[in-house]
Design an enzyme around this catalytic site. Structure first.
Site, PDB file in Angstrom:
ATOM      1  N   ARG A 147      -5.593  -9.118  -1.760  1.00 30.03           N
ATOM      2  CA  ARG A 147      -6.599 -10.036  -2.315  1.00 30.03           C
ATOM      3  C   ARG A 147      -6.510 -11.367  -1.566  1.00 30.03           C
ATOM      4  O   ARG A 147      -5.416 -11.807  -1.190  1.00 30.03           O
ATOM      5  CB  ARG A 147      -6.354 -10.284  -3.811  1.00 30.03           C
ATOM      6  CG  ARG A 147      -6.718  -9.124  -4.711  1.00 30.03           C
ATOM      7  CD  ARG A 147      -8.235  -8.917  -4.812  1.00 30.03           C
ATOM      8  NE  ARG A 147      -8.590  -7.809  -5.691  1.00 30.03           N
ATOM      9  CZ  ARG A 147      -8.841  -6.564  -5.289  1.00 30.03           C
ATOM     10  NH1 ARG A 147      -8.776  -6.257  -4.005  1.00 30.03           N
ATOM     11  NH2 ARG A 147      -9.184  -5.632  -6.160  1.00 30.03           N
TER      12      ARG A 147
ATOM     13  N   HIS B 162     -13.857  -6.758   3.487  1.00 29.87           N
ATOM     14  CA  HIS B 162     -13.335  -6.066   2.298  1.00 29.87           C
ATOM     15  C   HIS B 162     -13.739  -4.577   2.293  1.00 29.87           C
ATOM     16  O   HIS B 162     -14.338  -4.094   1.330  1.00 29.87           O
ATOM     17  CB  HIS B 162     -13.806  -6.757   1.006  1.00 29.87           C
ATOM     18  CG  HIS B 162     -12.911  -6.437  -0.168  1.00 29.87           C
ATOM     19  ND1 HIS B 162     -12.657  -7.334  -1.190  1.00 29.87           N
ATOM     20  CD2 HIS B 162     -12.213  -5.321  -0.492  1.00 29.87           C
ATOM     21  CE1 HIS B 162     -11.847  -6.775  -2.076  1.00 29.87           C
ATOM     22  NE2 HIS B 162     -11.573  -5.548  -1.671  1.00 29.87           N
TER      23      HIS B 162
HETATM   24  P1  NDP Z   1       0.190  -0.632  -7.495  1.00 27.82           P
HETATM   25  O1  NDP Z   1       0.137  -1.303  -8.822  1.00 27.82           O
HETATM   26  O2  NDP Z   1       0.286   0.837  -7.439  1.00 27.82           O
HETATM   27  O3  NDP Z   1       1.445  -1.212  -6.655  1.00 27.82           O
HETATM   28  C1  NDP Z   1       1.789  -2.544  -6.668  1.00 27.82           C
HETATM   29  C2  NDP Z   1       3.096  -2.737  -5.906  1.00 27.82           C
HETATM   30  O4  NDP Z   1       3.364  -4.142  -5.830  1.00 27.82           O
HETATM   31  C3  NDP Z   1       4.290  -2.093  -6.590  1.00 27.82           C
HETATM   32  O5  NDP Z   1       5.187  -1.586  -5.620  1.00 27.82           O
HETATM   33  C4  NDP Z   1       4.933  -3.276  -7.325  1.00 27.82           C
HETATM   34  O6  NDP Z   1       6.325  -3.147  -7.520  1.00 27.82           O
HETATM   35  C5  NDP Z   1       4.669  -4.398  -6.344  1.00 27.82           C
HETATM   36  N1  NDP Z   1       4.699  -5.715  -7.011  1.00 27.82           N
HETATM   37  C6  NDP Z   1       3.913  -6.177  -7.995  1.00 27.82           C
HETATM   38  N2  NDP Z   1       4.262  -7.428  -8.344  1.00 27.82           N
HETATM   39  C7  NDP Z   1       5.309  -7.756  -7.550  1.00 27.82           C
HETATM   40  C8  NDP Z   1       6.130  -8.908  -7.442  1.00 27.82           C
HETATM   41  N3  NDP Z   1       5.934  -9.983  -8.214  1.00 27.82           N
HETATM   42  N4  NDP Z   1       7.111  -8.886  -6.524  1.00 27.82           N
HETATM   43  C9  NDP Z   1       7.341  -7.800  -5.751  1.00 27.82           C
HETATM   44  N5  NDP Z   1       6.597  -6.679  -5.810  1.00 27.82           N
HETATM   45  C10 NDP Z   1       5.594  -6.658  -6.697  1.00 27.82           C
HETATM   46  O7  NDP Z   1      -1.092  -1.159  -6.685  1.00 27.82           O
HETATM   47  P2  NDP Z   1      -1.927  -0.380  -5.563  1.00 27.82           P
HETATM   48  O8  NDP Z   1      -0.993   0.024  -4.485  1.00 27.82           O
HETATM   49  O9  NDP Z   1      -2.779   0.669  -6.168  1.00 27.82           O
HETATM   50  O10 NDP Z   1      -2.922  -1.547  -5.065  1.00 27.82           O
HETATM   51  C11 NDP Z   1      -2.467  -2.782  -4.568  1.00 27.82           C
HETATM   52  C12 NDP Z   1      -3.642  -3.735  -4.421  1.00 27.82           C
HETATM   53  O11 NDP Z   1      -4.438  -3.390  -3.283  1.00 27.82           O
HETATM   54  C13 NDP Z   1      -4.658  -3.717  -5.559  1.00 27.82           C
HETATM   55  O12 NDP Z   1      -4.196  -4.452  -6.666  1.00 27.82           O
HETATM   56  C14 NDP Z   1      -5.886  -4.339  -4.909  1.00 27.82           C
HETATM   57  O13 NDP Z   1      -5.876  -5.735  -5.108  1.00 27.82           O
HETATM   58  C15 NDP Z   1      -5.697  -4.060  -3.426  1.00 27.82           C
HETATM   59  N6  NDP Z   1      -6.754  -3.163  -2.880  1.00 27.82           N
HETATM   60  C16 NDP Z   1      -7.493  -3.589  -1.795  1.00 27.82           C
HETATM   61  C17 NDP Z   1      -8.467  -2.765  -1.262  1.00 27.82           C
HETATM   62  C18 NDP Z   1      -9.251  -3.170  -0.055  1.00 27.82           C
HETATM   63  O14 NDP Z   1     -10.203  -2.473   0.320  1.00 27.82           O
HETATM   64  N7  NDP Z   1      -8.919  -4.249   0.620  1.00 27.82           N
HETATM   65  C19 NDP Z   1      -8.762  -1.438  -1.839  1.00 27.82           C
HETATM   66  C20 NDP Z   1      -7.922  -1.092  -2.966  1.00 27.82           C
HETATM   67  C21 NDP Z   1      -6.958  -1.939  -3.473  1.00 27.82           C
HETATM   68  P3  NDP Z   1       6.933  -1.990  -8.496  1.00 27.82           P
HETATM   69  O15 NDP Z   1       6.643  -0.696  -7.774  1.00 27.82           O
HETATM   70  O16 NDP Z   1       8.384  -2.283  -8.562  1.00 27.82           O
HETATM   71  O17 NDP Z   1       6.208  -2.118  -9.798  1.00 27.82           O
END
Ligand code: NDP
Length: 309
Positions: free
Chosen positions: A224, A272
């Site tokens: 994002r 995007h």
């Molecule tokens: P998930 O919720 O599956 O994964 C999030 C990951 O981030 C997890 O490994 C989590 O850790 C980690 N995380 C969250 N908060 C923290 C923190 N404070 N410190 C360290 N690690 C953290 O999300 P997705 O993989 O499905 O998607 C990620 C993002 O990608 C979406 O939220 C969206 O914004 C973006 N996106 C962008 C697209 C584009 O076209 N550009 C398309 C689709 C999505 P843990 O595993 O330990 O919980």
């Protein structure tokens, strides 16, 4: 039981078509068209007008039309008991892995520089590093990030990850928590951000964190726009610390015409499109949750409203 799709600025026709093809008798309503709001228990949302859901007194679930839920959770008016689900889809994951691999290869083989050289008929071979000399750090190794990390690793790169909680990924060292962030950053020649946008991760790509990357590191943000302090990125590129960046997401989208990123020679822009939800492939899980809700069964792909993802 009808469902309502609440969104702005998005063509919903492919979603309506996918829903109707799978469930022809489903009554699909598009907000703000006139329909009885009190009949709606299940809604689909993407960038809804803030506060719109206060009109739905019996709402029980909001299903995001994408992987991210920041656009839903930023609305403070959604009652606590409303469950929030999101899309977890194999195609979405594969597309993201393809896109990140393409960005990495484009950068490491200088393809954008040759494009510029071609315009001036300049023949100038550039030295490139081998994959084994490059470590790629993936910030966020959830549904998307873990597949991106695997794809890069299976292509011969050294890959590390960073997450909230410790986890095991084959051949990939995963750092966890704020206390391991610096160690993660210090080795990442290419940083890929795939974190969800939460209170903890907003502005996380800033002069302090990006300054800890090795000199000449490259940044790819496909998560994002609000993760990145834009001026800090420009300053670090212009001071020679960072080699450049490839950005797919921005604080303001569409990126304003006069934004300095457009003309910056070391910043590459895509609108995007890293990975876009395909309704035909994601519709089954949405309808599964709709059915589960009608039958009082636990929903799938729920997010934690406390964690924000
Ligand atoms: P998930 O919720 O599956 O994964 C999030 C990951 O981030 C997890 O490994 C989590 O850790 C980690 N995380 C969250 N908060 C923290 C923190 N404070 N410190 C360290 N690690 C953290 O999300 P997705 O993989 O499905 O998607 C990620 C993002 O990608 C979406 O939220 C969206 O914004 C973006 N996106 C962008 C697209 C584009 O076209 N550009 C398309 C689709 C999505 P843990 O595993 O330990 O919980």
């Amino acid at each position: 039981m009808p469902i309502s799709i609440v969104s702005q600025g998005r063509d919903l026709s492919t979603w309506v078509k996918a829903l109707k093809e799978k469930k022809p008798d489903l009554d699909v309503r598009i907000y703000p068209d006139d329909h009885p709001r009190d009949e709606i228990t299940f809604a689909l949302a993407w960038n809804h007008p803030l506060g719109a859901f206060t009109q739905f007194p019996n709402l029980q679930c909001i299903s995001s039309l994408g992987a991210g839920v920041d656009h839903v959770l930023k609305d403070p008016n959604i009652p606590e008991q409303v469950q929030i689900s999101r899309i977890k889809d194999k195609n979405l994951t594969n597309d993201m892995a393809d896109f990140c691999l393409a960005q990495v290869l484009n950068y490491m083989r200088d393809l954008h520089k040759y494009k510029t050289a071609e315009q001036t008929h300049t023949w100038k071979p550039l030295r490139y590093k081998n994959k084994a000399e490059i470590t790629i750090g993936v910030m966020g190794v959830g549904a998307l990030g873990s597949e991106v990390a695997r794809r890069l690793s299976s292509n011969g790169f050294n890959v590390t990850g960073w997450a909230n909680s410790a986890k095991q990924l084959e051949s990939i060292k995963v750092y966890a928590g704020a206390e391991e962030l610096d160690s993660f950053l210090e080795t990442a020649d290419i940083l890929i951000c795939l974190l969800p946008l939460t209170q903890e991760t907003a502005d996380i790509l800033n002069k302090d964190t990006l300054g800890k990357l090795p000199k000449n590191a490259f940044v790819i943000n496909v998560a994002r726009g609000e993760h990145l302090i834009e001026q800090d990125l420009i300053d670090l590129i212009e001071s020679g610390h960072l080699a450049g960046a490839s950005l797919d997401v921005f604080r303001e989208e569409p990126l304003p015409e006069k934004h300095p990123f457009w003309a910056h020679p070391s910043i590459k822009i895509t609108p995007h499109i890293a990975s876009v939800t395909n309704p035909a492939s994601a519709v089954d899980q949405v309808l599964e949750n709709y059915d589960r809700l009608q039958n009082s069964k636990p929903l799938i792909n729920l997010v934690s409203r406390t964690k924000g993802y």
